[in-house]
Design a protein around this motif. Structure first.
Motif, PDB file in Angstrom:
ATOM      1  N   UNK A   1       0.248  35.498  -1.273  1.00  0.00           N
ATOM      2  CA  UNK A   1      -1.031  34.942  -1.719  1.00  0.00           C
ATOM      3  C   UNK A   1      -1.075  33.437  -1.626  1.00  0.00           C
ATOM      4  N   UNK A   2      -0.513  32.882  -0.577  1.00  0.00           N
ATOM      5  CA  UNK A   2      -0.588  31.432  -0.409  1.00  0.00           C
ATOM      6  C   UNK A   2      -1.977  31.011   0.043  1.00  0.00           C
ATOM      7  N   UNK A   3      -2.753  31.960   0.565  1.00  0.00           N
ATOM      8  CA  UNK A   3      -4.093  31.620   1.007  1.00  0.00           C
ATOM      9  C   UNK A   3      -4.138  30.887   2.322  1.00  0.00           C
ATOM     10  N   UNK A   4      -2.995  30.757   2.999  1.00  0.00           N
ATOM     11  CA  UNK A   4      -2.989  30.006   4.241  1.00  0.00           C
ATOM     12  C   UNK A   4      -3.887  30.660   5.270  1.00  0.00           C
TER      13      UNK A   4
ATOM     14  N   UNK B   1      -5.983  26.109  -5.805  1.00  0.00           N
ATOM     15  CA  UNK B   1      -5.309  26.049  -4.517  1.00  0.00           C
ATOM     16  C   UNK B   1      -5.900  24.931  -3.662  1.00  0.00           C
TER      17      UNK B   1
ATOM     18  N   UNK C   1      -4.638  20.351   6.427  1.00  0.00           N
ATOM     19  CA  UNK C   1      -4.525  20.821   7.803  1.00  0.00           C
ATOM     20  C   UNK C   1      -4.683  19.632   8.748  1.00  0.00           C
TER      21      UNK C   1
ATOM     22  N   UNK D   1      -1.683  24.250   9.184  1.00  0.00           N
ATOM     23  CA  UNK D   1      -1.469  23.840   7.806  1.00  0.00           C
ATOM     24  C   UNK D   1      -0.244  22.939   7.687  1.00  0.00           C
TER      25      UNK D   1
ATOM     26  N   UNK E   1      -0.347  25.423  -4.940  1.00  0.00           N
ATOM     27  CA  UNK E   1      -0.940  26.532  -5.688  1.00  0.00           C
ATOM     28  C   UNK E   1      -1.447  26.096  -7.059  1.00  0.00           C
TER      29      UNK E   1
ATOM     30  N   UNK F   1      -8.934  34.323  -0.132  1.00  0.00           N
ATOM     31  CA  UNK F   1      -9.276  32.964  -0.518  1.00  0.00           C
ATOM     32  C   UNK F   1     -10.452  32.459   0.319  1.00  0.00           C
TER      33      UNK F   1
END
Lengths: 115, 114
Positions: free
Chosen positions: A99-102, B31, B35, B45, B50, B101
């Motif tokens: 869940x790093x959301x990258x 979060x 980039x 990235x 977090x 996300x």
């Protein structure tokens, strides 16, 4: 590793033409898929997303369907306008990666719409 | 207005001169990430965070540092910039929505290192 491949640009269309920008992905799990748009001189804006297979994301006349069998998420619009001229990025987010959301992005496709 | 702001928007500097690009968000997102965008490569990235005091490397962290002392701010630091760090940089903040996300991007910082 995970990756996203978009069709090469630039794409040049006349106003009211049909648009397709191809996007395919490679991922180990079940990613969420996104299209972002970047207008000249601006940051990226989320255009649409789909989080599971067969989902269709849609916004502003654009749509894309999450096709797991072909690992694709092609962007379409029935009738483009000059104001749609921008760079379009396909991206994925792998939910299993802690869940790093990258986001993993494709290289971007430039769309130019002429009057 | 919900937004991510970056400063400066444009920066020309010389090799080795330390610089900081600031990033701030007003959406209370936990979060945040940085980039870089290069032609033909899309966005990659650099670092992400977090939450406060929690940061980690992304795909291209070499030559960069970050800190997250406050929730709203996430500065990018180049201790000794080199010409290969000439790029367009984007800060993003995001929240979890519907299992994924959703990221909000700043307007970008165009950096040139000579």
């Amino acid at each position: 590793g995970d990756s996203v491949t978009q069709m090469e640009g630039p794409v040049t269309l006349s106003e009211e033409a049909f648009l397709t920008i191809n996007c395919t992905y490679t991922a180990t799990g079940y990613p969420s898929l996104f299209w972002y748009v970047q207008y000249p001189g601006e940051g990226l804006q989320l255009l649409l997303k789909a989080t599971k297979a067969d989902d269709k994301g849609s916004n502003k006349g654009f749509e894309a369907t999450y096709r797991k069998e072909t690992t694709s998420f092609h962007l379409e619009k029935g009738s483009v306008q000059v104001s749609d001229s921008a760079v379009y990025f396909c991206a994925l987010s792998e939910p299993g990666s802690g869940n790093t959301g990258k986001l993993i992005f494709g290289q971007g496709t430039t769309l130019q719409v002429k009057p | 207005e919900a937004q991510v702001t970056q400063n400066p928007r444009y920066l020309i500097t010389v090799t080795g001169k330390k610089l900081t690009v600031t990033c701030s968000q007003n959406m209370n997102h936990e979060y945040m990430s940085w980039y870089r965008q290069d032609p033909g490569l899309g966005l990659r990235q650099i670092y992400y965070s977090m939450n406060v005091e929690v940061t980690d490397k992304g795909d291209v962290p070499e030559g960069y540092k970050v800190s997250r002392k406050e929730k709203r701010n996430f500065p990018l630091i180049l201790e000794s910039p080199s010409p290969n760090q000439t790029s367009l940089y984007f800060c993003a903040s995001s929240f979890l929505a519907g299992g994924s996300y959703e990221q909000y991007f700043g307007p970008g910082t165009r950096l040139t290192v000579t």
